[in-house]
Design a protein around this motif. Structure first.
Motif, mmCIF file in Angstrom:
data_model
loop_
_atom_site.group_PDB
_atom_site.id
_atom_site.type_symbol
_atom_site.label_atom_id
_atom_site.label_comp_id
_atom_site.label_asym_id
_atom_site.label_seq_id
_atom_site.Cartn_x
_atom_site.Cartn_y
_atom_site.Cartn_z
ATOM 1 N N GLY A 55 0.795 -1.084 0.017
ATOM 2 C CA GLY A 55 0.050 0.057 -0.203
ATOM 3 C C GLY A 55 1.114 0.995 0.277
ATOM 4 O O GLY A 55 2.157 1.251 -0.061
ATOM 5 N N PRO A 56 0.119 2.543 0.344
ATOM 6 C CA PRO A 56 0.761 3.547 0.075
ATOM 7 C C PRO A 56 2.237 4.120 1.002
ATOM 8 O O PRO A 56 2.842 4.428 1.022
ATOM 9 N N ASP A 57 1.743 2.914 2.112
ATOM 10 C CA ASP A 57 2.642 3.448 3.205
ATOM 11 C C ASP A 57 3.645 2.231 3.284
ATOM 12 O O ASP A 57 4.059 1.853 4.317
ATOM 13 N N GLN A 58 3.640 1.072 2.621
ATOM 14 C CA GLN A 58 4.698 0.446 2.341
ATOM 15 C C GLN A 58 6.132 0.775 3.034
ATOM 16 O O GLN A 58 6.954 1.951 2.485
ATOM 17 N N ILE A 92 -0.321 -10.726 16.176
ATOM 18 C CA ILE A 92 1.362 -9.949 15.431
ATOM 19 C C ILE A 92 0.661 -10.635 14.607
ATOM 20 O O ILE A 92 0.949 -9.566 13.430
ATOM 21 N N GLU A 93 0.959 -11.521 13.802
ATOM 22 C CA GLU A 93 -0.172 -12.393 12.867
ATOM 23 C C GLU A 93 -1.195 -12.175 11.506
ATOM 24 O O GLU A 93 -1.405 -12.222 11.011
ATOM 25 N N GLU A 94 -1.869 -11.298 12.595
ATOM 26 C CA GLU A 94 -3.337 -11.002 12.196
ATOM 27 C C GLU A 94 -2.970 -10.064 11.835
ATOM 28 O O GLU A 94 -4.216 -8.548 11.542
ATOM 29 N N PHE A 95 -2.082 -8.943 12.046
ATOM 30 C CA PHE A 95 -2.232 -7.515 11.821
ATOM 31 C C PHE A 95 -2.539 -6.839 10.585
ATOM 32 O O PHE A 95 -1.758 -8.005 9.713
ATOM 33 N N VAL A 96 -3.622 -6.155 10.372
ATOM 34 C CA VAL A 96 -3.834 -5.505 9.271
ATOM 35 C C VAL A 96 -4.010 -4.229 9.343
ATOM 36 O O VAL A 96 -3.615 -2.877 9.801
ATOM 37 N N GLU A 97 -3.083 -3.760 7.763
ATOM 38 C CA GLU A 97 -2.821 -2.701 7.838
ATOM 39 C C GLU A 97 -3.232 -1.435 7.568
ATOM 40 O O GLU A 97 -4.535 -1.893 6.251
ATOM 41 N N PRO A 98 -3.883 -0.302 8.260
ATOM 42 C CA PRO A 98 -4.540 0.240 8.380
ATOM 43 C C PRO A 98 -4.813 1.223 6.997
ATOM 44 O O PRO A 98 -3.321 1.381 6.886
ATOM 45 N N ASN A 99 -5.400 2.078 6.812
ATOM 46 C CA ASN A 99 -6.109 2.863 6.098
ATOM 47 C C ASN A 99 -5.340 4.330 6.150
ATOM 48 O O ASN A 99 -6.228 5.356 6.983
#
Length: 111
Positions: A55-58, A92-99
């Motif tokens: 995403g944009p914050d990669q 930690i493994e379920e971290f979903v990258e927020p927008n």
């Protein structure tokens, strides 16, 4: 001045290392007592920082209690290596990258 080496993203919820080699030379030994960027990444993870993979914050780093203009939140951060009971591996493994770009439209952080 470290602004050319490390910087907040405009939304203030994550930050990035702009020049890794300069970060290793000018920042790690002084502020973190480290020599290698890989050691810094490990230490950041121990403090609960997540690194965006897409995403944009990669490539940027995020922690829910490390936000631009809100330094008082840092007092609530915990180092997982100091208290292993605080680590929730499944979380930690379920971290979903927020927008953060969308979130910042409704809830901006201070400059």
């Amino acid at each position: 001045d470290l602004k050319s080496i490390i910087s907040w993203l405009p939304h203030g919820r994550s930050w990035k290392i702009i020049h890794e080699r300069e970060f290793e030379i000018r920042t790690l030994p002084i502020y973190f007592n480290l020599k290698k960027i890989s050691s810094f990444h490990e230490q950041a993870a121990e403090w609960g920082f997540q690194r965006f993979k897409t995403g944009p914050d990669q490539g940027t780093f995020y922690h829910e209690r490390f936000l631009r203009g809100l330094p008082h939140l840092c007092k609530k951060m915990k180092n997982a290596s100091l208290s292993r009971s605080m680590v929730d591996v499944e979380h930690i493994e379920e971290f979903v990258e927020p927008n953060f770009w969308q979130i910042s439209l409704e809830h901006p952080v201070p400059e």
